[in-house]
Structure formats: C-alpha cells, structure tokens
Scaffold this motif. Structure first.
Motif, PDB file in Angstrom:
ATOM      1  N   HIS A   1       5.364  26.219 -14.222  1.00  0.00           N
ATOM      2  CA  HIS A   1       5.234  26.763 -12.864  1.00  0.00           C
ATOM      3  C   HIS A   1       6.332  26.216 -11.957  1.00  0.00           C
ATOM      4  O   HIS A   1       6.953  26.962 -11.196  1.00  0.00           O
ATOM      5  CB  HIS A   1       3.851  26.416 -12.304  1.00  0.00           C
ATOM      6  N   ALA A   2       6.595  24.928 -12.036  1.00  0.00           N
ATOM      7  CA  ALA A   2       7.627  24.316 -11.196  1.00  0.00           C
ATOM      8  C   ALA A   2       8.998  24.895 -11.521  1.00  0.00           C
ATOM      9  O   ALA A   2       9.790  25.207 -10.621  1.00  0.00           O
ATOM     10  CB  ALA A   2       7.621  22.801 -11.381  1.00  0.00           C
ATOM     11  N   SER A   3       9.323  25.054 -12.801  1.00  0.00           N
ATOM     12  CA  SER A   3      10.633  25.613 -13.167  1.00  0.00           C
ATOM     13  C   SER A   3      10.736  27.073 -12.714  1.00  0.00           C
ATOM     14  O   SER A   3      11.813  27.523 -12.278  1.00  0.00           O
ATOM     15  CB  SER A   3      10.886  25.492 -14.667  1.00  0.00           C
TER      16      SER A   3
ATOM     17  N   GLY B   1     -13.422  35.019 -12.277  1.00  0.00           N
ATOM     18  CA  GLY B   1     -13.320  34.667 -13.700  1.00  0.00           C
ATOM     19  C   GLY B   1     -11.879  34.733 -14.183  1.00  0.00           C
ATOM     20  O   GLY B   1     -11.405  33.829 -14.897  1.00  0.00           O
ATOM     21  N   GLN B   2     -11.168  35.790 -13.794  1.00  0.00           N
ATOM     22  CA  GLN B   2      -9.757  35.915 -14.178  1.00  0.00           C
ATOM     23  C   GLN B   2      -8.933  34.784 -13.579  1.00  0.00           C
ATOM     24  O   GLN B   2      -8.049  34.227 -14.237  1.00  0.00           O
ATOM     25  CB  GLN B   2      -9.203  37.254 -13.730  1.00  0.00           C
ATOM     26  N   HIS B   3      -9.221  34.429 -12.348  1.00  0.00           N
ATOM     27  CA  HIS B   3      -8.499  33.343 -11.685  1.00  0.00           C
ATOM     28  C   HIS B   3      -8.707  32.023 -12.423  1.00  0.00           C
ATOM     29  O   HIS B   3      -7.758  31.276 -12.662  1.00  0.00           O
ATOM     30  CB  HIS B   3      -8.966  33.224 -10.230  1.00  0.00           C
TER      31      HIS B   3
ATOM     32  N   ASN C   1      -2.245  28.170 -17.194  1.00  0.00           N
ATOM     33  CA  ASN C   1      -0.931  27.826 -16.647  1.00  0.00           C
ATOM     34  C   ASN C   1      -0.616  26.358 -16.826  1.00  0.00           C
ATOM     35  O   ASN C   1      -1.459  25.489 -16.646  1.00  0.00           O
ATOM     36  CB  ASN C   1      -0.860  28.179 -15.162  1.00  0.00           C
ATOM     37  N   ASN C   2       0.678  26.129 -17.121  1.00  0.00           N
ATOM     38  CA  ASN C   2       1.181  24.773 -17.235  1.00  0.00           C
ATOM     39  C   ASN C   2       1.947  24.467 -15.959  1.00  0.00           C
ATOM     40  O   ASN C   2       2.770  25.252 -15.522  1.00  0.00           O
ATOM     41  CB  ASN C   2       2.083  24.676 -18.468  1.00  0.00           C
TER      42      ASN C   2
END
Length: 161
Positions: free
Chosen positions: A78-80, A64-66, A73-74
């Motif tokens: 994440h990439a930056s 559930g947390q995952h 998350n965007n």
C-alpha cells in the motif's frame, strides 16, 4: 324586546335559523383529507422501511467486502502504491503547470498578432500613407494618351536612373 316572546318559541326559532349543514360537510371533507393524509403517511413509512432494509443489506455486504479487503492488503504494498500515485500526481501537476504557462505565452502572442492585424486593417490594402508616398515616388508610371478621351497607364518594371 327579547323577553316579550315565549322562551320556547325563541329557542325554536334560533334552532331553526341555525344552519349546521355547511359545517357538517366541512367536517366531512376534513375527515376525508385526514384519512388521505394518514394513508399517504402509512405508504411513506412502508417505503422508508423497505429502503432501510435494502440499505441495511447493502451495508452488511459492503462491510463484509471491506473486512476482506483489509485482511488481504499488505501495508508495504500500500505504501509503495501511494508513493507511485504521488509521483504520478506531481508529474501531472508539473505538466499542467507547463501547459498553463505555454497557454499564457500563446495568448500573449495571439494578442500581439491581433494588434498587428488591426494595424494592417487600418492601413488598408495600399499600406500606410508613408509607404504609399514612397511607392509613388519610386513608381515609374508612364501615361500614354490616344486622342482626347482615352488613356491608359503603362507600368515599367525597371528602374530608371
């Protein structure tokens, strides 16, 4: 021979001489051991089932947390963040490489100094034989004797031409 005696007497003596009491006690011990093994097996099964239920609850909570984290998350952020972490990683790797090179240089310098120390230890306090001979040639020492048994060295610190 065997057939000279009555078969009923022969059977009676055979049964009388056949001792099955140790076999009965061995079978009793085996049954006790089997009962103990079965109890231990049942206890392990209960413990495993309990651990499995606990792990199942943990899995449901973490799953559930995952799912919440994935939704929150965007990918651009994440990439930056990954690029920033990679930059840090390469800076740390470069610093580690520089430190390793400096460590090797210092180790070589240490080995050289150890060799020099060893040479100086071999030469002793007075130095090498050549240096000792030069000092003795340049050293103006005057020995003054008083009487036949006493003498002392008088060193002069100026150079006589």
């Amino acid at each position: 021979m065997l057939l000279d005696e009555d078969p009923a007497t022969l059977i009676h003596h055979t049964i009388g001489n056949f001792n099955i009491h140790p076999d009965k006690t061995a079978i009793g011990r085996i049954n006790d051991a089997l009962f103990t093994v079965q109890q231990a097996r049942d206890m392990r099964i209960r413990e495993a089932e309990s651990a499995l239920r606990k792990l199942s609850r943990n899995l449901a909570t973490i799953s559930g947390q995952h799912n919440e984290n994935i939704a929150a998350n965007n990918s651009a952020d994440h990439a930056s963040h990954i690029v920033e972490l990679d930059t840090r990683k390469f800076r740390i790797a470069k610093a580690a490489s520089d430190l390793e090179i400096e460590s090797e240089r210092l180790e070589q310098e240490l080995e050289g100094l150890k060799g020099r120390l060893h040479e100086l230890d071999i030469q002793g306090v007075e130095g090498s034989e050549n240096a000792k001979a030069r000092r003795e040639q340049d050293d103006p020492t005057v020995q003054v004797s008083f009487g036949s048994s006493s003498s002392f060295d008088l060193l002069t610190w100026f150079k006589l031409d």
